[in-house]
Design an enzyme around this catalytic site. Sequence first.
Site, short mmCIF file in Angstrom:
data_model
loop_
_atom_site.label_atom_id
_atom_site.label_comp_id
_atom_site.label_asym_id
_atom_site.label_seq_id
_atom_site.Cartn_x
_atom_site.Cartn_y
_atom_site.Cartn_z
N HIS A 1 8.32 37.76 27.57
CA HIS A 1 8.05 36.37 27.18
C HIS A 1 7.98 35.42 28.37
O HIS A 1 8.14 34.20 28.22
CB HIS A 1 9.11 35.91 26.16
N CYS B 1 -1.01 27.67 35.91
CA CYS B 1 -2.13 26.74 35.73
C CYS B 1 -2.77 26.98 34.37
O CYS B 1 -2.98 28.12 33.96
CB CYS B 1 -3.17 26.93 36.83
N CYS C 1 -2.04 22.12 39.69
CA CYS C 1 -2.29 23.43 40.29
C CYS C 1 -2.73 23.27 41.74
O CYS C 1 -3.63 22.48 42.05
CB CYS C 1 -3.38 24.15 39.49
N CYS D 1 -6.54 24.79 41.90
CA CYS D 1 -7.72 24.14 41.30
C CYS D 1 -7.45 22.72 40.81
O CYS D 1 -8.36 22.07 40.28
CB CYS D 1 -8.24 25.01 40.16
N THR E 1 19.46 41.02 20.25
CA THR E 1 18.23 40.46 19.69
C THR E 1 18.29 40.48 18.17
O THR E 1 18.84 41.41 17.58
CB THR E 1 16.97 41.19 20.18
N ALA F 1 27.89 41.77 23.76
CA ALA F 1 27.35 42.62 24.82
C ALA F 1 28.25 42.65 26.04
O ALA F 1 28.47 43.71 26.64
CB ALA F 1 25.96 42.13 25.21
N1 APR Z 1 26.22 39.77 22.44
C1 APR Z 1 25.24 40.43 21.74
N2 APR Z 1 24.45 39.83 20.80
C2 APR Z 1 24.72 38.53 20.52
C3 APR Z 1 25.74 37.79 21.18
C4 APR Z 1 26.51 38.47 22.17
N3 APR Z 1 27.49 37.86 22.85
N4 APR Z 1 25.73 36.52 20.67
C5 APR Z 1 24.73 36.47 19.74
N5 APR Z 1 24.13 37.68 19.64
C6 APR Z 1 23.01 38.07 18.79
C7 APR Z 1 22.85 37.28 17.50
O1 APR Z 1 23.63 37.85 16.46
C8 APR Z 1 21.36 37.43 17.22
O2 APR Z 1 21.10 38.61 16.46
O3 APR Z 1 21.83 37.83 19.51
C9 APR Z 1 20.75 37.62 18.61
C10 APR Z 1 19.94 36.43 19.12
O4 APR Z 1 18.80 36.32 18.33
P1 APR Z 1 17.68 35.22 18.65
O5 APR Z 1 18.32 33.93 18.91
O6 APR Z 1 16.70 35.33 17.55
O7 APR Z 1 17.06 35.71 20.03
P2 APR Z 1 15.94 36.79 20.31
O8 APR Z 1 16.05 37.95 19.39
O9 APR Z 1 15.97 37.07 21.74
O10 APR Z 1 14.61 35.96 19.96
C11 APR Z 1 13.39 36.56 20.21
O11 APR Z 1 12.21 34.54 19.76
O12 APR Z 1 12.53 32.38 19.97
C12 APR Z 1 11.78 33.38 20.41
O13 APR Z 1 10.73 33.72 22.48
C13 APR Z 1 11.98 33.54 21.90
O14 APR Z 1 12.50 35.53 23.13
C14 APR Z 1 12.81 34.81 21.97
C15 APR Z 1 12.39 35.54 20.73
#
Ligand code: APR
Length: 240
Positions: free
Chosen positions: A120, A128, A147, A150, A188, A231
């Site tokens: 991302h 640019c 930029c 350009c 995630t 994590a």
């Molecule tokens: N350790 C592990 N996981 C955690 C922790 C932690 N300390 N704290 C929160 N989480 C988990 C949450 O439970 C949730 O499932 O991390 C996740 C975060 O989810 P999102 O906020 O949705 O983030 P992400 O999955 O990276 O979003 C994906 O969406 O908004 C767009 O481009 C943006 O890259 C991002 C993409």
Amino acid sequence: MHISSELRRRFADAQRVLVLTGAGVSAESGVPTFRGGGQTAVWKGMPFDVISSAAMVERDLPAVWEWFDYRRDFMGAIKPNAAHEEIARWQDRFAEFTLVTQNIDGLHQQAGSRDVIELHGNIWRARCTVCRSNHDNSAERARPDACLECGNQLRPDVVLFGEMLPRGAFEFAAERASQCELCFVVGTSGLVYPAAGIPELAKSAGAYVVEVNPERTPLSDLCDETITGKAGEVLPLFSQ
Ligand code: APR
């Protein structure tokens, strides 16, 4: 919170390992996640997926910069946590190690990770809007007004809602996912594709998939193991 003997054995024997990270891996460093805990981020009354969109770049680029400069300001003072540091140690432990991140904060690189696949983009770069050349947008330097190649407008070098991922990044990550034996899904929500498709590809290619998250996600059922925890507390257990 413990690491199963099955996972310890697979971790010890693995040659090809892939890690996919999301905002949760940076949460313990102080970077707010977008979702999780039932909340979604809002900026000046706008849901983040509105201000962080291709449509908003067209409509009001200064507003987009205001949102990203606000995030850039607080990210400038943020440091990697134990999860980033542990993942950085893994890159020299396995014959083939692949780190794929959805994060734009650059904390993996700050922790020493090399060759990070940034699906991302990165908040420390500007691009640019016409010739696409990259420009430094790091905290300690003033961003050029336009930029340098350009003269056209610069925008954040971040993938916004409604935009394609950087050319080649997903394809390379997908290729590695289909070859790995062990795939970690860390911090995630698994809601945003195509990134969330990476663990699915790994699973369908026979990898052992492990999720690390304090909450269940739509990816949990697909995983061979889910470790419920933060994590920064779970990943260092692999070095113990
Ligand atoms: N350790 C592990 N996981 C955690 C922790 C932690 N300390 N704290 C929160 N989480 C988990 C949450 O439970 C949730 O499932 O991390 C996740 C975060 O989810 P999102 O906020 O949705 O983030 P992400 O999955 O990276 O979003 C994906 O969406 O908004 C767009 O481009 C943006 O890259 C991002 C993409």
